[in-house]
Design a protein around this motif. Structure first.
Motif, short mmCIF file in Angstrom:
data_model
loop_
_atom_site.label_atom_id
_atom_site.label_comp_id
_atom_site.label_asym_id
_atom_site.label_seq_id
_atom_site.Cartn_x
_atom_site.Cartn_y
_atom_site.Cartn_z
N ASN A 22 0.81 -1.23 0.00
CA ASN A 22 0.00 0.00 0.00
C ASN A 22 0.84 1.27 0.00
O ASN A 22 0.42 2.30 0.51
N LYS A 24 3.18 3.57 -2.82
CA LYS A 24 3.62 3.73 -4.21
C LYS A 24 4.82 4.68 -4.28
O LYS A 24 4.92 5.63 -3.50
N ASN A 26 6.96 7.71 -5.50
CA ASN A 26 6.56 9.07 -5.91
C ASN A 26 7.80 9.88 -6.30
O ASN A 26 8.29 10.69 -5.51
N SER A 40 13.01 8.87 -2.26
CA SER A 40 13.51 9.03 -0.89
C SER A 40 14.16 7.76 -0.36
O SER A 40 13.99 6.66 -0.91
N GLN A 42 13.22 6.27 2.28
CA GLN A 42 12.17 5.37 2.75
C GLN A 42 11.71 4.43 1.63
O GLN A 42 11.48 3.23 1.86
N GLU A 43 11.56 4.98 0.44
CA GLU A 43 11.10 4.15 -0.68
C GLU A 43 12.11 3.06 -1.01
O GLU A 43 11.75 1.91 -1.29
N GLN A 46 12.33 0.50 2.08
CA GLN A 46 11.13 -0.28 2.36
C GLN A 46 10.66 -1.12 1.17
O GLN A 46 9.70 -1.88 1.31
N TRP A 63 19.50 16.10 -0.23
CA TRP A 63 18.21 16.67 -0.63
C TRP A 63 18.31 18.19 -0.74
O TRP A 63 18.75 18.88 0.18
N PHE B 96 -0.78 5.37 0.14
CA PHE B 96 0.41 6.17 0.45
C PHE B 96 1.33 6.27 -0.76
O PHE B 96 1.46 5.31 -1.54
N PHE B 97 1.95 7.41 -0.88
CA PHE B 97 2.91 7.67 -1.95
C PHE B 97 4.21 8.22 -1.32
O PHE B 97 4.16 8.98 -0.35
N GLY B 98 5.33 7.85 -1.92
CA GLY B 98 6.60 8.41 -1.48
C GLY B 98 7.03 7.92 -0.12
O GLY B 98 6.69 6.81 0.30
N GLY B 99 7.78 8.76 0.58
CA GLY B 99 8.43 8.33 1.81
C GLY B 99 7.63 8.56 3.07
O GLY B 99 7.33 9.69 3.44
N TRP B 100 7.25 7.46 3.71
CA TRP B 100 6.58 7.49 5.01
C TRP B 100 7.23 6.44 5.90
O TRP B 100 7.77 5.45 5.42
N VAL B 101 7.10 6.64 7.21
CA VAL B 101 7.42 5.60 8.18
C VAL B 101 6.16 5.32 8.96
O VAL B 101 5.58 6.23 9.58
N HIS B 102 5.70 4.08 8.90
CA HIS B 102 4.45 3.69 9.57
C HIS B 102 4.76 2.86 10.80
O HIS B 102 5.51 1.88 10.73
N ASN B 110 7.87 12.17 5.12
CA ASN B 110 9.27 12.61 5.17
C ASN B 110 9.47 14.08 4.82
O ASN B 110 10.58 14.59 4.92
N ILE B 112 9.52 15.32 1.98
CA ILE B 112 10.16 15.41 0.65
C ILE B 112 9.15 15.05 -0.44
O ILE B 112 8.89 15.84 -1.36
N ASN B 113 8.60 13.85 -0.32
CA ASN B 113 7.66 13.39 -1.36
C ASN B 113 6.57 12.47 -0.80
O ASN B 113 5.90 11.79 -1.56
N GLY B 114 6.41 12.44 0.51
CA GLY B 114 5.43 11.55 1.12
C GLY B 114 4.06 12.21 1.27
O GLY B 114 3.93 13.28 1.86
N TYR B 115 3.05 11.56 0.72
CA TYR B 115 1.68 12.02 0.94
C TYR B 115 0.75 10.83 0.85
O TYR B 115 1.17 9.73 0.45
N TYR B 239 4.78 19.40 0.87
CA TYR B 239 4.89 18.19 1.68
C TYR B 239 5.29 18.54 3.11
O TYR B 239 6.15 19.39 3.33
#
Lengths: 71, 275
Positions: A22, A24, A26, A40, A42-43, A46, A63, B96-102, B110, B112-115, B239
């Motif tokens: 879940n 994607k 970006n 990033s 994270q991408e 993960q 960045w 979710f798109f881009g960089g997240w920590v769940h 993040n 930067i690009n997380g949404y 972001y």
């Protein structure tokens, strides 16, 4: 903060693709001159799918935030 | 809550069916809540229905569109809309798109690009004759970007929340050409809620009955509501890197007490699940 740099072709391979069930990718343009397509940490860290393992070998850079538009 | 229902719950023999559906969905998506967390989830639903320990009067359940506790520890669990807990975009499952920590504490973009796409378009999914509101319980005091929002134009025609954006905190109503500016000294989420409540500006425009607007000129934008950024006329922008642990989209704020109650409900849930 480290980000991973993409070519235009690599960016096109990632847009709309899941890296977890879940999440994607970006790719976005950074604030460099000229701007680079980046993803990033994270991408990359993960990613669960073998077909995208190549992102771990992408070049990195610090960045550079783009100027955000006013809301 | 009726005495009979309370007794049944106290005996542990029953759980609210909507709470159970959310628990089942969490399990399906890979996280099995503990017994204590199940009690917390059950309490959340009872409170939203005006039958709980924190809220025993205001049944707001029918006015809720999205209840997102960001709970379970993965994108698959944290994207669930607790009141319609499927993975269907039609039920506003978050993508979710881009960089997240769940984590179980919430989800952290993040900056930067997380949404996250709420798969929720106000012009389609919100009523035109009620006073809607959006709530975002941020748990991090940073200074970048928009917490949640969407807009059609670049002149604040839309709805958004930013705890701190270029030194100013904004909340904006689901109405036309009106927004509220919060006090200038950003604090943590709880104090932010409190200060807005004192000012009577708890994340939405109060006491305003909306009339139907045409999409594109109204406070009901025809763009997907994004979390962790704002949907700026079709593209994510601004972001944020502020973690959050709860969001609610409400079709009708109704009165000034409801946001206070909602805040208490959110706090009670977070305490019950240990965060």
């Amino acid at each position: 903060m480290i980000v991973y740099v993409l070519t235009e072709a690599e960016k096109d391979l990632l847009v709309g693709q899941f890296f977890t069930p879940n999440d994607k990718f970006n790719p976005v343009l950074d604030g460099d001159t000229p701007p680079d397509w980046i993803i990033s940490e994270q991408e990359v860290e993960q990613n669960q799918y073998e077909e995208f393992n190549w992102v771990k070998n992408l070049p990195t850079k610090n960045w550079i935030p783009p100027t955000p538009p006013n809301p | 809550m009726s005495n009979r229902y309370a007794t049944i719950l106290a005996l542990g023999s029953s759980i609210d069916p909507d709470a159970q559906a959310y628990i089942t969905a969490l399990t399906t998506q890979g996280y099995t809540p503990t017994a204590g967390e199940k009690n917390g989830i059950n309490g959340l639903f009872l409170n939203l229905k005006g039958a709980g320990s924190v809220n025993s009067t205001d049944n707001m359940y029918a006015d809720l569109k999205i209840v997102r506790p960001y709970f379970g520890g993965s994108a698959s669990t944290n994207g669930l809309n607790a009141i319609a807990p499927t993975t269907s975009p039609a039920n506003f499952y978050g993508t979710f798109f881009g960089g997240w920590v769940h984590t179980n504490a919430g989800s952290d973009p993040n900056g930067i690009n997380g949404y996250m796409s709420n798969n929720f378009i106000p012009s389609v999914n919100m009523s035109s004759n009620t006073n809607g509101g959006i709530f975002c319980n941020v748990i991090q005091n940073t200074d970048v970007g928009m917490d949640i929002g969407c807009q059609t134009f670049t002149n604040f025609t839309g709805l958004l929340i930013a705890s701190n954006f270029f030194g100013t905190r904004y909340s904006r109503a689901l109405t036309t050409n009106q927004f509220s500016v919060a006090p200038s000294s950003p604090t943590n989420a709880a104090a932010f809620w409190g200060s807005l409540q004192i000012l009577g500006q708890p994340y939405f425009q109060q006491n305003t009955i909306l009339t139907p607007f045409s999409a594109g000129t109204s406070g009901r934008p025809d763009r997907d509501l994004l979390s962790g950024a704002i949907n700026s006329n079709g593209s994510p922008a601004n972001y944020t890197n502020r973690a959050r642990n709860f969001e609610v989209v409400l079709n009708d704020v109704r009165d000034t007490n409801r946001p206070l109650i909602l805040k208490q409900i959110v706090d009670a849930f977070n305490t019950a699940v240990g965060r």
